[in-house]
Scaffold this motif. Structure first.
Motif, PDB file in Angstrom:
ATOM      1  N   MET A   1      -5.361   9.793   1.178  1.00  0.00           N
ATOM      2  CA  MET A   1      -4.099   9.115   0.917  1.00  0.00           C
ATOM      3  C   MET A   1      -3.532   9.625  -0.401  1.00  0.00           C
ATOM      4  O   MET A   1      -4.190   9.586  -1.421  1.00  0.00           O
ATOM      5  N   SER A   2      -2.316  10.068  -0.363  1.00  0.00           N
ATOM      6  CA  SER A   2      -1.622  10.560  -1.544  1.00  0.00           C
ATOM      7  C   SER A   2      -1.220   9.387  -2.435  1.00  0.00           C
ATOM      8  O   SER A   2      -1.001   8.275  -1.963  1.00  0.00           O
ATOM      9  N   ALA A   3      -1.105   9.634  -3.721  1.00  0.00           N
ATOM     10  CA  ALA A   3      -0.758   8.583  -4.678  1.00  0.00           C
ATOM     11  C   ALA A   3       0.615   7.986  -4.421  1.00  0.00           C
ATOM     12  O   ALA A   3       0.878   6.857  -4.811  1.00  0.00           O
ATOM     13  N   ASP A   4       1.500   8.726  -3.777  1.00  0.00           N
ATOM     14  CA  ASP A   4       2.851   8.215  -3.552  1.00  0.00           C
ATOM     15  C   ASP A   4       3.033   7.604  -2.167  1.00  0.00           C
ATOM     16  O   ASP A   4       4.153   7.369  -1.738  1.00  0.00           O
ATOM     17  N   GLN A   5       1.963   7.304  -1.475  1.00  0.00           N
ATOM     18  CA  GLN A   5       2.046   6.719  -0.139  1.00  0.00           C
ATOM     19  C   GLN A   5       2.465   5.246  -0.212  1.00  0.00           C
ATOM     20  O   GLN A   5       2.250   4.569  -1.210  1.00  0.00           O
ATOM     21  N   VAL A   6       3.055   4.776   0.873  1.00  0.00           N
ATOM     22  CA  VAL A   6       3.401   3.366   1.009  1.00  0.00           C
ATOM     23  C   VAL A   6       2.658   2.792   2.201  1.00  0.00           C
ATOM     24  O   VAL A   6       2.316   3.512   3.146  1.00  0.00           O
ATOM     25  N   ALA A   7       2.395   1.510   2.130  1.00  0.00           N
ATOM     26  CA  ALA A   7       1.798   0.785   3.241  1.00  0.00           C
ATOM     27  C   ALA A   7       2.895  -0.054   3.882  1.00  0.00           C
ATOM     28  O   ALA A   7       3.632  -0.752   3.192  1.00  0.00           O
ATOM     29  N   VAL A   8       2.998   0.037   5.195  1.00  0.00           N
ATOM     30  CA  VAL A   8       4.022  -0.705   5.927  1.00  0.00           C
ATOM     31  C   VAL A   8       3.324  -1.764   6.766  1.00  0.00           C
ATOM     32  O   VAL A   8       2.389  -1.459   7.509  1.00  0.00           O
ATOM     33  N   THR A   9       3.764  -3.003   6.625  1.00  0.00           N
ATOM     34  CA  THR A   9       3.206  -4.078   7.428  1.00  0.00           C
ATOM     35  C   THR A   9       4.326  -4.826   8.140  1.00  0.00           C
ATOM     36  O   THR A   9       5.464  -4.868   7.658  1.00  0.00           O
ATOM     37  N   VAL A  10       3.982  -5.392   9.279  1.00  0.00           N
ATOM     38  CA  VAL A  10       4.923  -6.209  10.038  1.00  0.00           C
ATOM     39  C   VAL A  10       4.249  -7.546  10.310  1.00  0.00           C
ATOM     40  O   VAL A  10       3.160  -7.597  10.879  1.00  0.00           O
ATOM     41  N   ASP A  11       4.896  -8.609   9.892  1.00  0.00           N
ATOM     42  CA  ASP A  11       4.400  -9.956  10.163  1.00  0.00           C
ATOM     43  C   ASP A  11       4.716 -10.267  11.630  1.00  0.00           C
ATOM     44  O   ASP A  11       5.860 -10.559  11.983  1.00  0.00           O
ATOM     45  N   GLN A  12       3.696 -10.177  12.461  1.00  0.00           N
ATOM     46  CA  GLN A  12       3.888 -10.354  13.899  1.00  0.00           C
ATOM     47  C   GLN A  12       4.387 -11.750  14.269  1.00  0.00           C
ATOM     48  O   GLN A  12       5.068 -11.915  15.282  1.00  0.00           O
ATOM     49  N   SER A  13       4.084 -12.738  13.453  1.00  0.00           N
ATOM     50  CA  SER A  13       4.537 -14.097  13.752  1.00  0.00           C
ATOM     51  C   SER A  13       6.022 -14.282  13.451  1.00  0.00           C
ATOM     52  O   SER A  13       6.647 -15.206  13.979  1.00  0.00           O
ATOM     53  N   ARG A  14       6.593 -13.394  12.637  1.00  0.00           N
ATOM     54  CA  ARG A  14       8.022 -13.481  12.303  1.00  0.00           C
ATOM     55  C   ARG A  14       8.876 -12.543  13.137  1.00  0.00           C
ATOM     56  O   ARG A  14      10.048 -12.824  13.388  1.00  0.00           O
ATOM     57  N   CYS A  15       8.318 -11.396  13.528  1.00  0.00           N
ATOM     58  CA  CYS A  15       9.086 -10.369  14.231  1.00  0.00           C
ATOM     59  C   CYS A  15       9.674 -10.925  15.523  1.00  0.00           C
ATOM     60  O   CYS A  15       8.988 -11.597  16.292  1.00  0.00           O
ATOM     61  N   ILE A  16      10.955 -10.620  15.754  1.00  0.00           N
ATOM     62  CA  ILE A  16      11.622 -11.067  16.977  1.00  0.00           C
ATOM     63  C   ILE A  16      11.925  -9.896  17.920  1.00  0.00           C
ATOM     64  O   ILE A  16      12.561 -10.079  18.947  1.00  0.00           O
ATOM     65  N   ALA A  45       4.668   8.394   3.902  1.00  0.00           N
ATOM     66  CA  ALA A  45       5.419   8.852   2.739  1.00  0.00           C
ATOM     67  C   ALA A  45       6.611   7.921   2.554  1.00  0.00           C
ATOM     68  O   ALA A  45       7.213   7.477   3.528  1.00  0.00           O
ATOM     69  N   PRO A  46       6.954   7.590   1.313  1.00  0.00           N
ATOM     70  CA  PRO A  46       8.121   6.738   1.098  1.00  0.00           C
ATOM     71  C   PRO A  46       9.384   7.434   1.606  1.00  0.00           C
ATOM     72  O   PRO A  46       9.487   8.657   1.545  1.00  0.00           O
ATOM     73  N   SER A  47      10.302   6.641   2.134  1.00  0.00           N
ATOM     74  CA  SER A  47      11.549   7.222   2.629  1.00  0.00           C
ATOM     75  C   SER A  47      12.658   6.182   2.593  1.00  0.00           C
ATOM     76  O   SER A  47      12.396   4.978   2.618  1.00  0.00           O
ATOM     77  N   GLU A  48      13.868   6.687   2.556  1.00  0.00           N
ATOM     78  CA  GLU A  48      15.031   5.795   2.609  1.00  0.00           C
ATOM     79  C   GLU A  48      15.063   5.041   3.929  1.00  0.00           C
ATOM     80  O   GLU A  48      15.472   3.882   3.983  1.00  0.00           O
ATOM     81  N   GLU A  49      14.617   5.694   5.003  1.00  0.00           N
ATOM     82  CA  GLU A  49      14.620   5.056   6.320  1.00  0.00           C
ATOM     83  C   GLU A  49      13.693   3.843   6.349  1.00  0.00           C
ATOM     84  O   GLU A  49      14.044   2.802   6.902  1.00  0.00           O
ATOM     85  N   LEU A  50      12.517   3.972   5.762  1.00  0.00           N
ATOM     86  CA  LEU A  50      11.583   2.833   5.722  1.00  0.00           C
ATOM     87  C   LEU A  50      12.150   1.688   4.894  1.00  0.00           C
ATOM     88  O   LEU A  50      12.064   0.524   5.299  1.00  0.00           O
ATOM     89  N   ALA A  63       7.356  -5.384   5.442  1.00  0.00           N
ATOM     90  CA  ALA A  63       7.141  -5.180   4.013  1.00  0.00           C
ATOM     91  C   ALA A  63       6.686  -3.749   3.785  1.00  0.00           C
ATOM     92  O   ALA A  63       5.852  -3.230   4.525  1.00  0.00           O
ATOM     93  N   VAL A  64       7.273  -3.120   2.790  1.00  0.00           N
ATOM     94  CA  VAL A  64       6.870  -1.777   2.371  1.00  0.00           C
ATOM     95  C   VAL A  64       6.323  -1.928   0.963  1.00  0.00           C
ATOM     96  O   VAL A  64       7.035  -2.382   0.060  1.00  0.00           O
ATOM     97  N   ARG A  65       5.062  -1.562   0.792  1.00  0.00           N
ATOM     98  CA  ARG A  65       4.387  -1.710  -0.504  1.00  0.00           C
ATOM     99  C   ARG A  65       3.812  -0.382  -0.963  1.00  0.00           C
ATOM    100  O   ARG A  65       3.440   0.445  -0.128  1.00  0.00           O
ATOM    101  N   HIS A  66       3.732  -0.206  -2.261  1.00  0.00           N
ATOM    102  CA  HIS A  66       3.055   0.961  -2.818  1.00  0.00           C
ATOM    103  C   HIS A  66       1.598   0.845  -2.382  1.00  0.00           C
ATOM    104  O   HIS A  66       0.950  -0.182  -2.609  1.00  0.00           O
ATOM    105  N   ALA A  67       1.072   1.867  -1.720  1.00  0.00           N
ATOM    106  CA  ALA A  67      -0.262   1.783  -1.126  1.00  0.00           C
ATOM    107  C   ALA A  67      -1.354   1.575  -2.166  1.00  0.00           C
ATOM    108  O   ALA A  67      -2.321   0.865  -1.917  1.00  0.00           O
ATOM    109  N   ALA A  68      -1.223   2.173  -3.335  1.00  0.00           N
ATOM    110  CA  ALA A  68      -2.277   2.081  -4.345  1.00  0.00           C
ATOM    111  C   ALA A  68      -2.221   0.780  -5.144  1.00  0.00           C
ATOM    112  O   ALA A  68      -3.256   0.200  -5.459  1.00  0.00           O
TER     113      ALA A  68
END
Length: 77
Positions: A1-16, A45-50, A63-68
């Protein structure tokens, strides 16, 4: 995992399942068989689209969070 990676999560109980996120960031998010968004990879990788996908979610399920560090990068209001 690169230092500039992001972690993307989706709260399944909220997603419609609006699919706005999957159209905005198709390389990172997809609709699962249950009709809810799911990340395609645990980190990306972080992106404007995310960032845009997280901010466009009508129920703030993404939620998009800094992975580290865990710092929340999006949505940020």
């Amino acid at each position: 995992m690169s230092a500039d990676q992001v972690a993307v999560t989706v709260d399944q109980s909220r997603c419609i399942g609006s699919a706005l996120c999957t159209r905005t960031a198709p390389d990172a998010l997809a609709l699962a068989p249950n009709g809810r968004a799911t990340p395609l990879h645990p980190t990306a990788a972080p992106s404007e689209e995310l960032t845009e996908a997280a901010e466009m979610c009508p129920v703030e399920a993404i939620a998009v969070r800094h992975a580290a560090t865990g710092e929340l990068l999006a949505p940020v209001w």
